[in-house]
Design a protein around this motif. Structure first.
Motif, PDB file in Angstrom:
ATOM      1  N   SER A  55       0.840  -1.200   0.000  1.00  0.00           N
ATOM      2  CA  SER A  55       0.000   0.000   0.000  1.00  0.00           C
ATOM      3  C   SER A  55       0.874   1.248   0.000  1.00  0.00           C
ATOM      4  O   SER A  55       1.957   1.273   0.596  1.00  0.00           O
ATOM      5  N   PRO A  56       0.471   2.311  -0.695  1.00  0.00           N
ATOM      6  CA  PRO A  56       1.283   3.536  -0.752  1.00  0.00           C
ATOM      7  C   PRO A  56       1.346   4.228   0.601  1.00  0.00           C
ATOM      8  O   PRO A  56       0.529   3.995   1.504  1.00  0.00           O
ATOM      9  N   GLU A  57       2.334   5.110   0.704  1.00  0.00           N
ATOM     10  CA  GLU A  57       2.504   5.872   1.938  1.00  0.00           C
ATOM     11  C   GLU A  57       1.326   6.826   2.128  1.00  0.00           C
ATOM     12  O   GLU A  57       0.821   7.418   1.179  1.00  0.00           O
ATOM     13  N   GLY A  58       0.913   6.936   3.348  1.00  0.00           N
ATOM     14  CA  GLY A  58      -0.194   7.826   3.667  1.00  0.00           C
ATOM     15  C   GLY A  58      -1.545   7.148   3.686  1.00  0.00           C
ATOM     16  O   GLY A  58      -2.537   7.772   4.092  1.00  0.00           O
ATOM     17  N   LYS A  59      -1.611   5.905   3.262  1.00  0.00           N
ATOM     18  CA  LYS A  59      -2.885   5.195   3.288  1.00  0.00           C
ATOM     19  C   LYS A  59      -3.176   4.728   4.710  1.00  0.00           C
ATOM     20  O   LYS A  59      -2.267   4.385   5.471  1.00  0.00           O
TER      21      LYS A  59
END
Length: 546
Positions: A55-59
């Motif tokens: 999952s991308p950063e900030g999710k």
């Protein structure tokens, strides 16, 4: 969960499809175990995994997704109670371990699929046959690649053996890693060249990798060894390749003891002599004390390198040479050396002339003139004589006109052999388009030429596929082996399926759309009927033989 598997990593508090459980990374697979069960609810082998995604950063959710080769995927949500940092730490630990394990279990099937996809892309006829047989489930994919595409696979499987460059080790340029170290980038061709030039290194590789050390560690020790930097004086007893040089020395000594058939080659001579004061007549040779040890070592290494390259080339030629052909150098297998043949003597003579004769010092060879073959010399010296004039013949026009007039006067009609008008009109009607003897009219004969372009394209594709199937069918005859019996039965079954699923549907479509009858596919039906009759004849003969 079985107890025989080694658990490499265990991550607790991992959610899958809104259920809590534990994620296990084992030696050959990854598995997720629900908290209240004792068997894996999700289990994938590493060889079935294509890639992983995070999952991308900030999710808000810390997730890791496993993508399979068949298109499936499974998402794992890391839900540790200690907070986001602990969740990321667990996710990164699983990700890094998967990055290490997945390349080791990368399936070779992927390369085969890529090769098959390339073959279908580069051969439209093969792609059409694949669509007609495999997509419609007339034949399986394995049967298609085994029977109908074997010749395309055999063409691509023949690879040319790459030779060994004389400076392949010098071309390996190390790069600094920023920490007073060097980094070597090796490819498959360079490793194969090392194996061919230094067979002892190849034996050491299979002896130590991967049981005792990794592949990268092996090549690191190779470039650090005395065997690679053999000009160094100090010899370490802990060097992995210490005995490799000793083995190569034994191989060179064995080659020196053999009787070489080339009189122009002397591997025992380790000195480089030139024409000195005696202009080549002096027999004095320098003593061993005057010879540099480093030069002797270098010459022996060059000789060994050349011998290994020649051995690799001769071994490849020996495997490609069919059985029963004469061997080189006039030696029979297991017998005494025979007398050299004529071409060997000619080649030896050519080499001697090449060493002893110099083209720039030879006198120019005069150009040979073209020889004349004269039957009568006096006619050549005196020249041609004009022929005597002949009187012109009288034109036969008057005589021919008289014979024509006489023939016309004597001509009489053969009225008894002429048809009566009623029969002539009947014959003319039968031979006219649409008559009894002309079964197809002019319009019907041009019906195939007036087909729509889409129907023509489909008909051509059916013809190609049917022709390929019939080619495989007829190549089975005469059926002399059990393999051919099995193949002819499979092809016969495939022909029946192709006839029912492709040709029948095409004929029905023609009747509905273009209003044409079965005349368009009459030739196809004739070819298939001939194949069916041949198969039934073979089966009847086979039953009688039993």
């Amino acid at each position: 969960m079985t107890t025989t598997e080694d658990i490499l990593l265990q991550a607790n508090n991992v959610r899958h499809k809104k259920s809590d459980g534990t994620l296990f990374l084992m030696s050959e697979r990854i598995g997720w175990l629900m908290g209240s069960k004792d068997t894996f609810s999700v289990s994938y082998k590493y060889s079935d995994i294509k890639m992983q995604k995070i999952s991308p950063e900030g999710k808000a959710k810390i997730q890791l997704q496993v993508v399979l080769h068949d298109g499936g995927a499974s998402t794992f949500h890391f839900n540790a109670p200690d907070g986001e940092e602990a969740q990321k730490r667990d996710r990164d630990a699983v990700k890094e371990l998967l990055q290490t394990l997945l390349p080791k279990f990368k399936r070779k099937v992927n390369k085969e699929l890529e090769e098959k996809e390339r073959l279908l892309r580069e051969n439209p006829a093969l792609l059409q046959l694949y669509q007609d047989l495999v997509i419609t489930r007339i034949a399986t994919a394995d049967e298609f690649w085994e029977q109908h595409a074997a010749e395309f696979i055999n063409k691509t499987s023949c690879k040319q053996d790459v030779g060994v460059s004389g400076a392949f080790l010098a071309d390996i340029k190390p790069q600094t890693d920023g920490c007073n170290g060097l980094k070597y980038n090796l490819n498959v061709d360079t490793i194969n060249s090392i194996y061919k030039t230094y067979p002892a290194v190849r034996r050491k590789f299979f002896e130590y990798v991967p049981g005792r050390m990794s592949e990268s560690e092996f090549w690191t020790r190779f470039f650090q060894s005395h065997y690679f930097h053999r000009d160094r004086i100090n010899l370490s007893s802990k060097d992995l390749f210490t005995d490799c040089a000793k083995q190569d020395e034994k191989v060179i000594q064995g080659e020196l003891e053999k009787d070489l058939e080339d009189p122009m080659l002397d591997l025992r001579r380790m000195t480089d002599t030139t024409v000195g004061d005696g202009y080549g007549t002096s027999t004095d040779t320098p003593s061993s004390s005057q010879t540099n040890t480093a030069n002797i070592s270098m010459i022996r290494r060059f000789n060994q390198h050349s011998m290994n390259v020649l051995k690799a080339s001769l071994a490849a030629e020996a495997t490609a040479q069919p059985a029963g052909q004469p061997q080189q150098n006039g030696h029979a297998s297991g017998g005494e050396p025979s007398a050299p043949a004529g071409p060997d003597l000619a080649a030896k003579k050519a080499r001697l002339e090449e060493r002893t004769c110099y083209a720039d010092l030879e006198a120019p060879v005069p150009a040979a003139g073209q020889a004349l073959s004269l039957t009568k010399v006096e006619r050549y010296l005196s020249g041609p004589t004009p022929d005597a004039p002949r009187p012109a013949a009288e034109p036969p026009s008057a005589d021919a006109a008289g014979r024509l007039c006489q023939g016309v006067r004597r001509w009489q009609p053969f009225a008894a052999r002429v048809l009566d008008p009623q029969a002539a009109v009947s014959v003319l009607g039968d031979l006219s388009p649409g008559g009894a003897l002309m079964k197809t009219s002019h319009k019907e004969r041009n019906a195939a030429a007036d087909l729509p372009d889409q129907v023509k394209t489909e008909l051509a594709a059916i013809y190609r596929s049917a022709g390929e199937l019939l080619r495989h069918f007829w190549t089975c005859f005469p059926v002399s082996t059990p393999a051919l019996e099995e193949k002819v039965a499979k092809v016969q079954d495939t022909l029946h399926k192709f006839h029912q699923l492709k040709i029948r549907q095409f004929e029905d479509g023609l009747c509905r759309q273009a209003g044409l009858g079965p005349d368009v596919t009459a030739h196809l039906n004739q070819m298939l009927a001939a194949a069916y009759a041949k198969y039934e004849q073979w089966r009847s003969v086979r039953r009688l033989q039993r």
